[in-house]
Design a protein around this motif. Structure first.
Motif, PDB file in Angstrom:
ATOM      1  N   GLN A  87      42.696  22.098  47.026  1.00 58.55           N
ATOM      2  CA  GLN A  87      42.621  20.851  47.790  1.00 58.55           C
ATOM      3  C   GLN A  87      44.016  20.276  48.043  1.00 58.55           C
ATOM      4  OE1 GLN A  87      40.095  17.772  46.017  1.00 58.55           O
ATOM      5  NE2 GLN A  87      38.922  17.927  47.907  1.00 58.55           N
ATOM      6  N   ALA A  88      44.900  20.501  47.074  1.00 60.64           N
ATOM      7  CA  ALA A  88      46.272  20.009  47.226  1.00 60.64           C
ATOM      8  C   ALA A  88      47.103  20.937  48.109  1.00 60.64           C
ATOM      9  CB  ALA A  88      46.922  19.866  45.857  1.00 60.64           C
ATOM     10  N   GLY A  89      46.492  22.029  48.569  1.00 56.89           N
ATOM     11  CA  GLY A  89      47.217  22.953  49.447  1.00 56.89           C
ATOM     12  C   GLY A  89      47.941  24.050  48.697  1.00 56.89           C
ATOM     13  N   GLY A  90      47.740  24.138  47.387  1.00 58.78           N
ATOM     14  CA  GLY A  90      48.401  25.176  46.592  1.00 58.78           C
ATOM     15  C   GLY A  90      47.561  26.436  46.518  1.00 58.78           C
ATOM     16  N   LEU A  91      48.160  27.512  46.054  1.00 60.40           N
ATOM     17  CA  LEU A  91      47.438  28.767  45.869  1.00 60.40           C
ATOM     18  C   LEU A  91      47.298  29.056  44.377  1.00 60.40           C
ATOM     19  CD1 LEU A  91      48.921  31.133  48.611  1.00 60.40           C
ATOM     20  CD2 LEU A  91      47.027  29.526  48.762  1.00 60.40           C
ATOM     21  N   LEU A  92      46.331  29.929  44.059  1.00 61.02           N
ATOM     22  CA  LEU A  92      46.079  30.263  42.656  1.00 61.02           C
ATOM     23  C   LEU A  92      46.509  31.679  42.330  1.00 61.02           C
ATOM     24  CD1 LEU A  92      44.003  27.814  42.834  1.00 61.02           C
ATOM     25  CD2 LEU A  92      42.970  28.956  40.879  1.00 61.02           C
ATOM     26  N   TYR A  93      47.313  31.783  41.274  1.00 62.27           N
ATOM     27  CA  TYR A  93      47.791  33.091  40.831  1.00 62.27           C
ATOM     28  C   TYR A  93      47.068  33.477  39.559  1.00 62.27           C
ATOM     29  CZ  TYR A  93      50.732  36.906  39.575  1.00 62.27           C
ATOM     30  OH  TYR A  93      51.158  38.167  39.271  1.00 62.27           O
ATOM     31  N   TYR A  94      46.522  34.685  39.524  1.00 64.53           N
ATOM     32  CA  TYR A  94      45.833  35.154  38.319  1.00 64.53           C
ATOM     33  C   TYR A  94      46.688  36.182  37.613  1.00 64.53           C
ATOM     34  CZ  TYR A  94      42.087  37.177  35.404  1.00 64.53           C
ATOM     35  OH  TYR A  94      41.327  37.624  34.367  1.00 64.53           O
ATOM     36  N   ASP A  95      47.124  35.828  36.411  1.00 69.99           N
ATOM     37  CA  ASP A  95      47.856  36.767  35.570  1.00 69.99           C
ATOM     38  C   ASP A  95      46.813  37.640  34.890  1.00 69.99           C
ATOM     39  OD1 ASP A  95      48.997  38.006  33.320  1.00 69.99           O
ATOM     40  OD2 ASP A  95      50.518  36.448  33.115  1.00 69.99           O
ATOM     41  N   GLY A  96      46.768  38.909  35.265  1.00 79.43           N
ATOM     42  CA  GLY A  96      45.702  39.793  34.798  1.00 79.43           C
ATOM     43  C   GLY A  96      45.898  40.358  33.410  1.00 79.43           C
ATOM     44  N   ALA A  97      46.785  39.741  32.627  1.00 78.78           N
ATOM     45  CA  ALA A  97      47.073  40.253  31.290  1.00 78.78           C
ATOM     46  C   ALA A  97      45.804  40.433  30.455  1.00 78.78           C
ATOM     47  CB  ALA A  97      48.046  39.321  30.577  1.00 78.78           C
ATOM     48  N   ASN A  98      44.821  39.556  30.684  1.00 75.85           N
ATOM     49  CA  ASN A  98      43.629  39.601  29.842  1.00 75.85           C
ATOM     50  C   ASN A  98      42.378  40.058  30.587  1.00 75.85           C
ATOM     51  OD1 ASN A  98      45.201  38.776  27.744  1.00 75.85           O
ATOM     52  ND2 ASN A  98      44.631  36.625  27.890  1.00 75.85           N
ATOM     53  N   LEU A  99      42.590  40.816  31.631  1.00 73.25           N
ATOM     54  CA  LEU A  99      41.458  41.297  32.427  1.00 73.25           C
ATOM     55  C   LEU A  99      40.482  42.123  31.598  1.00 73.25           C
ATOM     56  CD1 LEU A  99      40.373  41.333  35.362  1.00 73.25           C
ATOM     57  CD2 LEU A  99      41.618  43.470  35.697  1.00 73.25           C
ATOM     58  N   ASN A 100      40.992  42.764  30.533  1.00 72.32           N
ATOM     59  CA  ASN A 100      40.125  43.607  29.709  1.00 72.32           C
ATOM     60  C   ASN A 100      38.913  42.840  29.187  1.00 72.32           C
ATOM     61  OD1 ASN A 100      40.403  46.452  28.921  1.00 72.32           O
ATOM     62  ND2 ASN A 100      40.026  45.673  26.857  1.00 72.32           N
ATOM     63  N   ALA A 101      39.070  41.532  29.047  1.00 73.39           N
ATOM     64  CA  ALA A 101      37.994  40.716  28.481  1.00 73.39           C
ATOM     65  C   ALA A 101      36.855  40.471  29.455  1.00 73.39           C
ATOM     66  CB  ALA A 101      38.561  39.378  28.026  1.00 73.39           C
ATOM     67  N   VAL A 102      37.118  40.596  30.745  1.00 76.96           N
ATOM     68  CA  VAL A 102      36.087  40.211  31.726  1.00 76.96           C
ATOM     69  C   VAL A 102      35.818  41.276  32.781  1.00 76.96           C
ATOM     70  CG1 VAL A 102      36.423  37.722  31.449  1.00 76.96           C
ATOM     71  CG2 VAL A 102      37.830  38.960  33.098  1.00 76.96           C
ATOM     72  N   LEU A 103      36.422  42.460  32.587  1.00 80.46           N
ATOM     73  CA  LEU A 103      36.253  43.510  33.588  1.00 80.46           C
ATOM     74  C   LEU A 103      34.763  43.817  33.792  1.00 80.46           C
ATOM     75  CD1 LEU A 103      38.212  45.388  35.201  1.00 80.46           C
ATOM     76  CD2 LEU A 103      37.606  47.153  33.555  1.00 80.46           C
ATOM     77  N   GLY A 104      34.344  43.839  35.033  1.00 79.92           N
ATOM     78  CA  GLY A 104      32.947  44.155  35.327  1.00 79.92           C
ATOM     79  C   GLY A 104      32.012  43.001  35.041  1.00 79.92           C
ATOM     80  N   LYS A 105      32.565  41.837  34.706  1.00 78.84           N
ATOM     81  CA  LYS A 105      31.758  40.680  34.323  1.00 78.84           C
ATOM     82  C   LYS A 105      32.045  39.553  35.308  1.00 78.84           C
ATOM     83  CE  LYS A 105      29.546  40.849  31.057  1.00 78.84           C
ATOM     84  NZ  LYS A 105      28.085  41.152  31.064  1.00 78.84           N
ATOM     85  N   VAL A 106      33.328  39.295  35.495  1.00 76.54           N
ATOM     86  CA  VAL A 106      33.758  38.236  36.401  1.00 76.54           C
ATOM     87  C   VAL A 106      34.889  38.815  37.234  1.00 76.54           C
ATOM     88  CG1 VAL A 106      34.806  35.954  36.550  1.00 76.54           C
ATOM     89  CG2 VAL A 106      33.270  36.478  34.667  1.00 76.54           C
ATOM     90  N   LYS A 107      34.902  38.493  38.520  1.00 79.42           N
ATOM     91  CA  LYS A 107      35.992  38.983  39.368  1.00 79.42           C
ATOM     92  C   LYS A 107      36.946  37.831  39.682  1.00 79.42           C
ATOM     93  CE  LYS A 107      32.897  42.304  41.431  1.00 79.42           C
ATOM     94  NZ  LYS A 107      32.018  42.538  42.568  1.00 79.42           N
ATOM     95  N   PRO A 108      38.239  38.067  39.524  1.00 80.33           N
ATOM     96  CA  PRO A 108      39.204  37.005  39.835  1.00 80.33           C
ATOM     97  C   PRO A 108      38.995  36.447  41.244  1.00 80.33           C
ATOM     98  CG  PRO A 108      40.306  38.821  38.744  1.00 80.33           C
ATOM     99  CD  PRO A 108      38.892  39.263  38.982  1.00 80.33           C
ATOM    100  N   GLY A 109      38.617  37.297  42.172  1.00 75.59           N
ATOM    101  CA  GLY A 109      38.374  36.828  43.534  1.00 75.59           C
ATOM    102  C   GLY A 109      37.271  35.782  43.568  1.00 75.59           C
TER     103      GLY A 109
END
Lengths: 483, 129, 450
Positions: A229-251
């Motif tokens: 809403q403030a016009g900023g973008l979101l960056y996802y640091d995938g360091a911990n993707l192992n915890a949610v792979l196949g469960k939640v998608k960053p997109g």
């Protein structure tokens, strides 16, 4: 003993280099080297023995349980190594024509597609050579996006205080000012602090989710809304993707750009500190800014997309196309696991972490965020133990080495005093976790009975506690003969 | 260790000693060196540099951290304690004699805004909790 | 389940200990609307036998070629022991050596690497490596600007690898650093030191000096280094490590030596493998060591006064200094450096010299033979190391395509990066090429051109 100390003048390996000395030379005398090159003069057997022995002084996944938080030390399947090292792959020159590398390019293209599928992003570039470079590229794209819209006043990147140190360092390398925001008592980002921090100056937010505190950021959807809403973008640091792979998608969480550490989630080797590989994924609106090269498929043919076709690209960030050999290993790994295997990664990583957390809690250790589920990792704090006995998290970490376990991550995240960040990856068995708990219990007893012994740990390693202060004050960074 | 009462202090843990010749001597406090641990390297400002109050002007580096030193008041650097560069451990031995640099204040009023020993003691004690 | 050892009983016992009924329950803090189990686009898993077959088919499809392309990545013989030792699990599957006592193997190896690179480059100290040659150059530019303090300008000759220049621009432009490109002498293929004094008027932080340069030509490094120093700027040497066995190392250039040396480490035992992983090296003078990014290993002693190795100068790094770090880099290319260290031990000083000398001689021989073909000429008069720029009497793309049919990758077409040079081709013949290989190349080119 250093390899140089095995050296004897005139000793060499006759089969390893050209056998007949050459006489033909057209290098001007003035450019020729006059000083000696101090490489060791040793036999092949000396070399093999020396480095084999050195290797035996290392802890590694192949030899010890390695519950190093935030690093995802899972087993590195051997097939990934041997098949990535097929001689045709190894001998291919990076500038060889595309039609001589269709097999290789097919693997790269399919890896891009699979990474898109598991992250929910619109595009993936494989070029970044490490997590920190993925971050750099991601933040550069955020900057390029704003500038392409004539928006030159977004000068700040927001970073939670629990973030990896690379996040603020990266933002600064991209010319941004860093605004740190606090974490609440349950380990979530303080939403009010975020709301107060955003504005027309906000270029973006860098977030690790699950966070480095080992918990899932429960307000991520709301955070995403606030920043967008403030016009900023979101960056996802995938360091911990192992915890949610196949469960939640960053997109799906609303992220615009992400990096994926292949050396964590996709099991490419850590190699004693590299090479890493960290493909970046982007949402639709950042597609034009992706770094080159990218692999494209036309009919049955694969080819590189260069900057000519992507005029808004942030450009090239490596001499060639990134760490191709690492990407091949990740490709082989995802093909071995397949769709169902991807799901199981996060399921069993989470199961192992929560089990280990439960068992350590029962053993008497204090959990930093006791009201939360563990993600694929969790934090134990030794603050009370330190106050009572003077034994620190580092002392306990060193004692674990004596017991044949690599230490968890200590003193990170900085927010939790005397912390151990523990991550048992999905590839560890219950017996291993149980044995680790047993060792931790033993140490707890030792802390009570012989605190001084613990403070002097380790006792059984190739060396005892090393003098860091001497190392930094009297810098000795290279061997010199006679020194 | 006691906090000397003849010195003034900044919130960022520098000590300031007004000298008879109108200059001030600046160092980091005992508490600061304790937080940092064994010092391994010191970077000092250049003599002649004009500093603003709270400007980063030196770096104190230990094994575990590198901390910026901020100028407690504005002024021109008139001298630096260069032998310290070879023996940074002196700061750990006695933080109040191992000074970093001397300043000629450009705004003497800023000195009045610094903390006295009692207030700084309070600050340090509160930090521990 | 691939790579997951849990039996059903294990899972049941573990859930009981946690107090959960299912594994799914462990994800109950994730907002429901975010959970998506759909992974369409990921194919089903393969067995090891199946993936092996697939990869072998793909590798076979790519096949083998006689390679005469260099341009920053060089084919050299790699002794068998190099990768057999490097891929031992204790090197391959260990992490960054933060726990020094449990990582003495990697730490000592890195110290030995630093020692070898310091000697090879003639510098005081080396770090434990960077991502690759191009990023090492970018980091050297940042380091020079940090250390110089008054000028944010870097001079890079157009004889530096064009992609390296792109990478430097992409990385440093975010920090308001200006990259100024210097033209070269189109006859000799070098930067002319005498031309610089009059053409460069503004202050600058550093001059990059490639040796050899992208065209394979050797630069007048002594004069260039002294000129940079005369303007109170740093000299950054960008060098090929194999060449350093024969050529004056950067630390000995001019009166005072270059200040920073960087380069691509791939020629030291790393396979070409489509461009990576390689490693970049970086070395510098003692005075600059605290400005050097990346990991650095130091030798020290333990409680019993026994020798040991630790990561040192860590306070400069991102995990402590965060937004004030010298760089955001938190990795080196550990495994690549492991291979390079073993490579340098195996070949030793004499072996490396022979590799360099043979590569030099082979390229001279190849050029001699090719220049006998009508219309084929060397473009530049400057001396070369193991690469040469040739001009052909026909469009390079067509010639390369025809030679490829004969199994020869005959060099790099310079059309893309230097269109003004016309039909220019960059060729390289390392020690891996036999007299027959050189002869075959010349014969094939003769046929294609006739």
């Amino acid at each position: 003993m250093l390899i140089f100390e095995h050296s004897r003048p005139g000793r060499r390996n006759y089969s390893q280099s050209p056998t007949t000395p050459v006489t033909k030379s057209a290098i001007p005398q003035s450019l020729l080297r006059k000083s000696k090159v101090l490489l060791p003069e040793v036999s092949e057997m000396d070399t093999v023995r020396h480095y084999t022995r050195l290797s035996q002084k290392n802890f590694s996944i192949d030899t010890e349980f390695y519950p190093l938080g935030s690093c995802t030390m899972k087993y590195n399947p051997r097939a990934c190594n041997s098949l990535a090292m097929l001689p045709q792959f190894l001998s291919r020159h990076p500038l060889a024509p595309e039609d001589t590398g269709q097999g290789f390019l097919a693997c790269m293209y399919e890896l891009q597609e699979i990474l898109k599928a598991v992250t929910g992003m619109a595009g993936v570039s494989l070029t970044p050579m490490a997590g920190a470079q993925g971050e750099l590229i991601g933040v550069m794209m955020i900057r390029a996006y704003h500038e392409s819209r004539g928006d030159f006043f977004r000068t700040e990147i927001i970073v939670p205080d629990a973030a990896h140190g690379t996040n603020p360092a990266t933002a600064v390398m991209c010319g941004f000012k860093v605004v740190e925001i606090a974490t609440d008592k349950d380990g979530n980002v303080d939403l009010d602090a975020l709301k107060a921090a955003v504005g027309p100056q906000t270029a973006g937010l860098m977030l690790t989710n699950p966070s480095t505190l080992g918990v899932f950021e429960e307000n991520v959807v709301e955070m995403s809304r606030v920043v967008h809403q403030a016009g900023g973008l979101l960056y996802y640091d995938g360091a911990n993707l192992n915890a949610v792979l196949g469960k939640v998608k960053p997109g799906d969480m609303g992220f615009d750009v992400i990096h994926i550490n292949l050396h964590k989630t996709f099991s490419t080797p850590h190699g004693g500190g590299g090479p890493g590989s960290a493909p970046v994924g982007v949402a639709e609106r950042l597609l034009p800014f992706m770094p080159v090269p990218i692999v494209a498929k036309e009919g049955d043919t694969y080819r590189w997309v260069s900057e000519k076709e992507k005029p808004q690209s942030i450009g090239r960030l490596s001499a060639h196309m990134g760490n191709a050999g690492v990407l091949l290993r990740a490709y082989i790994y995802v093909r071995l696991l397949g769709m169902h295997g991807m799901h199981r990664i996060s399921q069993f990583a989470t199961l192992n972490a929560n089990y280990l957390m439960a068992e350590l809690r029962k053993a008497g250790f204090e959990i930093a965020y006791p009201n939360r589920r563990a993600s694929h990792e969790f934090i134990v704090t030794l603050k009370d133990i330190k106050d009572k006995t003077g034994v620190t998290a580092m002392n306990l970490a060193k004692r674990l080495l004596d017991k044949g376990y690599h230490a968890p991550t200590t003193y990170f995240p900085l927010l939790v005093p005397e912390c151990l960040l523990i991550e048992p990856a999905e590839t560890e068995s219950k017996e291993t976790l149980d044995a680790f708990v047993k060792a931790m219990k033993e140490i707890l007893l030792e802390i009570e009975q012989q605190p001084e012994m613990i403070k002097g740990a380790p006792h059984t390693m190739p060396v005892r506690k090393l003098d860091d202060v001497k190392a930094a004050r009297e810098l000795d960074l290279a061997w010199r003969p006679g020194a | 260790m006691s906090i000397p009462t003849n010195l003034k202090y900044s919130k960022s843990h520098e000590w300031v000693k007004p000298e008879a010749d109108g200059t001030v001597t600046v160092g980091i406090t005992h508490h600061a060196q304790e937080l940092l641990g064994d010092m391994v390297f010191i970077e000092l400002p250049e003599v002649g540099r004009e500093l603003k109050q709270k400007e980063e002007c030196a770096v104190a580096e230990s094994v575990k951290a590198a901390a910026d030193v901020y100028s407690p008041i504005s002024g021109e650097v008139t001298a630096v304690n260069s032998p310290l560069v070879d023996e940074p451990g002196k700061i750990n031995e006695d933080a109040y004699s191992a000074w970093l640099f001397k300043l000629k204040p450009s705004n003497a009023a800023e000195l009045d805004g610094l903390l006295d020993a009692a207030t700084y003691t309070e600050l340090v004690e509160n930090e521990g909790h | 389940m691939p790579f997951i050892p849990h039996t059903e009983e294990d899972v049941a016992e573990m859930l009981a200990s946690i107090g959960a009924k299912t594994i799914e329950e462990l994800f109950d803090e994730i907002p429901k609307e975010l959970v998506s189990d759909q992974l369409t686009g990921v194919p089903p898993g393969l067995s090891e036998m199946e993936i092996a077959r697939l990869m072998m088919e793909r590798a076979t499809k790519d096949g083998f070629y006689q390679n005469f392309i260099g341009a920053g990545a060089y084919e050299h013989h790699i002794p068998a022991a190099v990768w057999q030792i490097t891929t031992r699990g204790e090197f391959y599957s260990s992490y960054t050596p933060y726990q020094a006592e449990a990582s003495q193997g990697t730490l000592q190896l890195l110290y030995e690497y630093q020692s070898m690179m310091a000697s090879l480059t003639g510098m005081d100290v080396s770090n434990a490596s960077m991502y690759d040659g191009a990023t090492a150059l970018a980091e050297a530019a940042l380091m020079a600007v940090r250390s110089h303090k008054t000028s944010p300008r870097i001079l890079i000759p157009q004889t530096v690898h064009p992609v390296y220049r792109q990478v430097v621009r992409a990385i440093v432009s975010n920090q308001n650093i200006e990259v100024v490109e210097l033209p070269f002498c189109t006859e000799c293929g070098q930067i002319l030191p005498e031309s610089l004094e009059n053409s460069v008027h503004e202050e600058f932080a550093a001059l990059v000096i490639p040796q050899p340069n992208f065209f394979g030509v050797l630069e007048q490094v002594d004069a260039l280094t002294d000129w940079a120093h005369s303007r109170n700027a740093f000299a950054i040497g960008m060098v090929n490590p194999t060449a350093l066995a024969l050529l004056t190392p950067p630390g000995e250039w001019g009166n005072k030596g270059a200040d920073i040396a960087v380069g691509e480490g791939q020629p030291l035992g790393i396979p070409l493998s489509s461009g990576g992983p390689y490693f970049g090296f970086m070395a510098c003078k003692n005075e600059l060591v605290r400005q050097m990014p990346g990991r650095i290993i130091g030798r020290t002693t333990d409680l019993d006064n026994k020798e040991g190795f630790v990561l040192t100068l860590q306070a400069r790094e991102q995990h402590i200094r965060r937004s004030k770090a010298t760089s955001n880099i938190c990795t080196n290319q550990g495994l690549m450096v492991t291979a390079a260290t073993i490579y340098m031990s195996l070949v030793g000083p004499e072996g490396l010299r022979r590799v360099a000398a043979q590569s030099h001689a082979n390229t001279l021989e190849l050029v001699d033979q090719l220049e006998k073909i009508k219309g084929v000429k060397r473009v530049f008069s400057g001396p070369i190391f193991h690469e040469a720029t040739l001009t052909l009497p026909a469009p390079v793309a067509e010639v390369l395509s025809k030679l490829k049919q004969k199994g020869i990758l005959a060099g790099l077409n310079l059309q893309e990066h230097y269109p003004e040079m016309g039909n220019a081709l960059l060729v390289c013949a390392t020690e891996t090429k036999t007299a027959d290989d050189l002869h075959n190349y010349a014969e094939a080119l003769k046929q294609v051109l006739s």
